[in-house]
Design a protein around this motif. Structure first.
Motif, short mmCIF file in Angstrom:
data_model
loop_
_atom_site.label_atom_id
_atom_site.label_comp_id
_atom_site.label_asym_id
_atom_site.label_seq_id
_atom_site.Cartn_x
_atom_site.Cartn_y
_atom_site.Cartn_z
N PHE A 31 42.41 -11.68 -16.86
CA PHE A 31 43.75 -12.16 -16.47
C PHE A 31 44.41 -11.08 -15.62
O PHE A 31 44.83 -10.04 -16.13
CB PHE A 31 44.62 -12.41 -17.70
CG PHE A 31 44.10 -13.47 -18.62
CD1 PHE A 31 44.09 -14.79 -18.24
CD2 PHE A 31 43.64 -13.15 -19.88
CE1 PHE A 31 43.62 -15.77 -19.08
CE2 PHE A 31 43.16 -14.11 -20.74
CZ PHE A 31 43.14 -15.43 -20.33
N THR A 32 44.53 -11.34 -14.33
CA THR A 32 45.18 -10.35 -13.47
C THR A 32 46.70 -10.41 -13.62
O THR A 32 47.38 -9.44 -13.30
CB THR A 32 44.80 -10.58 -12.00
OG1 THR A 32 45.11 -11.92 -11.64
CG2 THR A 32 43.31 -10.32 -11.80
N ASP A 33 47.22 -11.53 -14.11
CA ASP A 33 48.66 -11.66 -14.36
C ASP A 33 48.95 -11.15 -15.77
O ASP A 33 48.44 -11.69 -16.76
CB ASP A 33 49.08 -13.13 -14.23
CG ASP A 33 50.57 -13.33 -14.45
OD1 ASP A 33 51.32 -12.34 -14.37
OD2 ASP A 33 50.96 -14.49 -14.69
N LYS A 91 50.06 -13.52 -18.69
CA LYS A 91 49.07 -14.35 -19.39
C LYS A 91 48.17 -13.51 -20.31
O LYS A 91 47.46 -14.07 -21.14
CB LYS A 91 48.20 -15.09 -18.37
CG LYS A 91 48.97 -16.07 -17.54
CD LYS A 91 48.07 -16.74 -16.53
CE LYS A 91 48.87 -17.68 -15.65
NZ LYS A 91 48.02 -18.27 -14.61
N ASN A 92 48.18 -12.23 -20.15
CA ASN A 92 47.32 -11.33 -20.93
C ASN A 92 47.94 -11.12 -22.31
O ASN A 92 49.08 -10.67 -22.42
CB ASN A 92 47.17 -10.01 -20.18
CG ASN A 92 46.11 -9.13 -20.78
OD1 ASN A 92 45.67 -9.34 -21.89
ND2 ASN A 92 45.70 -8.12 -20.03
#
Length: 62
Positions: A41-43, A46-47
């Motif tokens: 998850f790069t965002d 959302k992590n």
């Protein structure tokens, strides 16, 4: 200073709390999971472990 007082000073160490060692291990695992989840998850919103980098502070300052 005689030899008896010198040895007594050497033996005085800081207390060791085993629970802190365990918590440091959990913090280390949290950092590993954090870095793995950065790929997934790069965002950070959302992590689920988006603030895992804070475990580094806990690891080094306890």
């Amino acid at each position: 200073m005689n030899k008896k007082n010198l040895n007594r000073g050497i033996l005085n160490t800081k207390p060791h709390f085993e629970i802190l060692g365990g918590l440091r291990g959990v913090a280390a695992l949290a950092v590993v999971i954090f870095h793995f989840m950065e790929w997934v998850f790069t965002d950070y919103g959302k992590n689920f472990i988006g603030h895992g980098f804070l475990a580094v502070d806990f690891f080094f300052f306890t």
